[in-house]
Design a protein around this motif. Structure first.
Motif, mmCIF file in Angstrom:
data_model
loop_
_atom_site.group_PDB
_atom_site.id
_atom_site.type_symbol
_atom_site.label_atom_id
_atom_site.label_comp_id
_atom_site.label_asym_id
_atom_site.label_seq_id
_atom_site.Cartn_x
_atom_site.Cartn_y
_atom_site.Cartn_z
ATOM 1 N N UNK A 274 0.803 -1.216 0.000
ATOM 2 C CA UNK A 274 0.000 0.000 0.000
ATOM 3 C C UNK A 274 0.837 1.267 0.000
ATOM 4 N N UNK A 275 0.203 2.338 0.405
ATOM 5 C CA UNK A 275 0.875 3.635 0.462
ATOM 6 C C UNK A 275 0.129 4.502 1.469
ATOM 7 N N UNK A 276 0.845 5.249 2.257
ATOM 8 C CA UNK A 276 0.322 6.249 3.215
ATOM 9 C C UNK A 276 0.588 5.875 4.677
ATOM 10 N N UNK A 277 0.577 4.571 4.954
ATOM 11 C CA UNK A 277 0.681 4.111 6.340
ATOM 12 C C UNK A 277 -0.372 4.723 7.254
ATOM 13 N N UNK A 278 -1.613 4.626 6.835
ATOM 14 C CA UNK A 278 -2.692 5.013 7.742
ATOM 15 C C UNK A 278 -2.927 3.840 8.690
ATOM 16 N N UNK A 279 -3.779 4.021 9.645
ATOM 17 C CA UNK A 279 -3.952 2.973 10.655
ATOM 18 C C UNK A 279 -4.443 1.662 10.079
ATOM 19 N N UNK A 286 -2.756 -10.037 6.371
ATOM 20 C CA UNK A 286 -1.503 -9.641 6.989
ATOM 21 C C UNK A 286 -1.319 -8.115 6.950
ATOM 22 N N UNK A 287 -0.567 -7.615 7.925
ATOM 23 C CA UNK A 287 -0.333 -6.165 8.007
ATOM 24 C C UNK A 287 0.370 -5.680 6.737
ATOM 25 N N UNK A 288 -0.031 -4.503 6.291
ATOM 26 C CA UNK A 288 0.443 -4.011 5.001
ATOM 27 C C UNK A 288 1.848 -3.422 5.031
ATOM 28 N N UNK A 289 2.646 -3.839 4.082
ATOM 29 C CA UNK A 289 3.880 -3.122 3.786
ATOM 30 C C UNK A 289 3.454 -1.868 3.036
ATOM 31 N N UNK A 290 3.998 -0.734 3.441
ATOM 32 C CA UNK A 290 3.476 0.520 2.887
ATOM 33 C C UNK A 290 4.551 1.607 2.952
ATOM 34 N N UNK A 291 4.185 2.800 2.612
ATOM 35 C CA UNK A 291 5.122 3.918 2.682
ATOM 36 C C UNK A 291 4.545 4.956 3.634
ATOM 37 N N UNK A 322 8.930 16.952 1.927
ATOM 38 C CA UNK A 322 8.977 15.983 3.020
ATOM 39 C C UNK A 322 9.269 14.588 2.480
ATOM 40 N N UNK A 323 10.116 13.875 3.186
ATOM 41 C CA UNK A 323 10.505 12.552 2.698
ATOM 42 C C UNK A 323 9.654 11.436 3.303
ATOM 43 N N UNK A 324 9.095 10.596 2.472
ATOM 44 C CA UNK A 324 8.360 9.432 2.976
ATOM 45 C C UNK A 324 9.337 8.321 3.351
ATOM 46 N N UNK A 325 8.812 7.297 3.967
ATOM 47 C CA UNK A 325 9.685 6.256 4.503
ATOM 48 C C UNK A 325 9.041 4.883 4.290
ATOM 49 N N UNK A 326 9.817 3.962 3.805
ATOM 50 C CA UNK A 326 9.312 2.608 3.555
ATOM 51 C C UNK A 326 9.058 1.889 4.878
ATOM 52 N N UNK A 327 7.890 1.282 4.990
ATOM 53 C CA UNK A 327 7.576 0.502 6.187
ATOM 54 C C UNK A 327 7.290 -0.934 5.769
ATOM 55 N N UNK A 328 8.202 -1.818 6.133
ATOM 56 C CA UNK A 328 8.045 -3.214 5.697
ATOM 57 C C UNK A 328 7.276 -3.997 6.749
ATOM 58 N N UNK A 329 6.144 -4.567 6.363
ATOM 59 C CA UNK A 329 5.401 -5.434 7.279
ATOM 60 C C UNK A 329 5.264 -6.811 6.639
ATOM 61 N N UNK A 330 4.058 -7.358 6.654
ATOM 62 C CA UNK A 330 3.950 -8.752 6.219
ATOM 63 C C UNK A 330 3.482 -8.948 4.775
#
Lengths: 342, 342
Positions: A274-279, A286-291, A322-330
């Motif tokens: 996904x994208x945004x890392x909203x709740x 599984x929890x989303x890998x997102x930005x 502003x810089x986004x950040x990769x969030x790796x989940x499942x």
DNA sequence: TATCTCTTTGACAGCGCTTTCACCACAACA
DNA sequence: TGTTGTGGTGAAAGCGCTGTCAAAGAGATA
């Protein structure tokens, strides 16, 4: 009618000038007089008329935040950040948004009537010529949020969407080994979607994967729409080294849900990011890998810029990225794969 | 500085009265004159000063909506409904909210400075004496949302929380056959929570189930908090004829997620139901049985009431009660049980 | 031509406030 | 005693607009 500065003056037996001085507290008033005036104010429950005040001072200490649509997690974070910053800078924030069915045009027209505000932060997701034209008409200081602003004369704070999308694509292709990526975006006119799509094609190219227009979908950022699309297309998408790159978390969640309903395992049979890392990204299983996109900070920086400009109208335009950040989940399968390898 | 009505008058070679007449369009102006004035307005890009206007007319055509916290799905629906209604009635809506860490007190103080608004709708979730006291100080017309208003002199629109909670409890106990219900609510001072808890105890009594204070939890309406609590307490809760009744969907979703993580099957080993019917209820797997609360309508009715009062200040106070509706999905186990029975 | 409509327009008084300027005491200096 | 300075105050001029009222002009009538 209501009680005015004149009534206070009469009760305290002073002139209105003195009352004004007490209220604004910047000039010297004799303590005895001040006390008399203050007690008169309290006794009458007097409150200065904001219109009259604004008329004299040409300011209301109110700044506005205009959003294309107030719906969803995404926006509340911006509002939150903006709110905090506004108070910090001595302003009050009010929020307004386009209503259903109306485009940003009516939003700007509305905004014009709002000359009661000292300035306004405008979030623009689709930059059309008409909006740009209208923007030129706005008289009060303003800053642009997240819009791909051609005119560098405007203050702006944007997210480096492309960089975030590049990071995600490189993770998905380079690190998770996806050989086919399906892109599900918003409307083509949407600036965010455009930036993400650009990154999508670029990374495909970098890795010698062919770009197939049939793998690109344009939706409306909604959960339901994505759910329905996925139900219909999932068969075409499935594959252990395939990945769906959704332009926001909500659609990604919809796709994951559709996969669940159809018995497709995420991420082993199809990765979804996904994208945004909203709740919702954390709530999805599984929890989303997102930005992660720093929404709250975007709101805050925008208001900071705005208030600065209000106080110093002639300083040169500032552009904050502003810089986004990769969030790796499942949901991308990276963690699972690594476990297997180890 | 900026262009005033005077500049327009000079350019069009008329008096300012005539310009004012053209702008407001309620008096007769000779077509030739009107045209001259209009072209002067266009040429100068003139826009009436809202402060001066407000000062004369004592109105701004702006109404406010003040929320305890702008966060979450829940509130965006209210805003949406309010927004639509405001436009329909010829007003513009601005939204404001308390910021983190500050209570509703500062919210009301802020509101006071907002006398630029013609009226304000205030959502109150925790009615303290201090708030009630402050309310008495508000000079502009206002309506209360969702607050348990003791003073019937205020206009108000509330949801019949208790009725919704009764329906849910009767469904869970009466129709799904739960013999033990765990209640997870918000803070005890929260008016919604109080009403739901009341219904909880009442239905327990109706069905000869004992009320056990240890089965009542007071949380903060957040997903994470509920998730953590559930992880910790789930062992105590599990049971085929047990049910967790959460005071909102978010916490219910957190509890379902925790159950999933701990291998507890919902609803067969533990039923979970929510409240509000926000989008998260449909996104959760299994989908949440919940109570639909007409949020958008609440916003709309509040603004309608408010605008009516602005236009007719002396009409008696009106109280609107909105009815919630039970929405049966999967998480209560009703559908599954019926299938088994058939 | 004189008188009386009726339409169209302008002068001007506020709306409630801030701010400049002038003023009055009174103290401090020459 | 006269001059200057200083803290404290009031009178009055707007800020940009609306709305009242009166006047001016154009027709209509006698």
């Amino acid at each position: 009618m209501s009680v005015s500065i004149f009534d206070v003056a009469k009760l305290a037996d002073v002139s209105i000038s003195t009352v004004s001085r007490v209220i604004n507290g910047r000039e010297v008033v004799h303590p005895r007089t001040r006390e008399r005036v203050e007690s008169a104010i309290a006794q009458l429950g007097y409150k200065p008329n904001a219109f009259a005040r604004g008329l004299m001072l040409h300011k209301s200490e109110i700044v506005g935040l205009v959003l294309p649509d107030i719906h969803g997690e995404f926006y509340s974070e911006i509002i939150r950040g903006a709110n905090q910053q506004a108070r910090k800078m001595g302003y009050n924030l009010v929020v307004s948004s386009a209503h259903d069915g109306a485009d940003s045009y009516s939003l700007l027209v509305t905004l014009e009537q709002r000359s009661l505000m000292d300035g306004v932060a405008i979030m623009i997701s689709e930059l059309t010529d008409r909006i740009e034209e209208l923007l030129a008409d706005v008289r009060i200081p303003f800053v642009i949020l997240d819009g791909d602003v051609k005119d560098q004369a405007y203050d702006s704070v944007v997210i480096d969407q492309k960089r975030g999308a590049l990071a995600m694509m490189r993770h998905v292709v380079g690190e998770c080994g996806a050989r086919r990526v399906i892109f599900v975006g918003g409307l083509e006119t949407n600036v965010d979607t455009a930036a993400r799509l650009e990154a999508y094609r670029e990374v495909l190219g970098e890795n010698g994967l062919t770009y197939d227009p049939a793998d690109v979908y344009h939706l409306d950022y909604q959960y339901d729409t994505a759910y329905r699309l996925a139900k219909q297309e999932l068969q075409r998408w499935v594959g252990a080294d395939h990945c769906v790159f959704s332009a926001n978390d909500e659609m990604a969640a919809g796709i994951v849900a559709a996969a669940g309903a159809m018995g497709v395992l995420v991420p082993s049979e199809l990765a979804v990011v996904g994208f945004d890392d909203t709740r919702i990204a954390q709530m999805t299983r599984p929890a989303l890998t997102t930005v992660r996109v720093p929404m709250s900070e975007m709101g805050a920086r925008a208001i900071e810029l705005l208030c600065d400009r209000i106080e110093e109208p002639d300083r040169p335009a500032t552009h904050i990225v502003l810089e986004p950040e990769l969030v790796v989940r499942e949901s991308c399968g990276y963690a699972a794969n690594r476990l297997k390898t180890l």
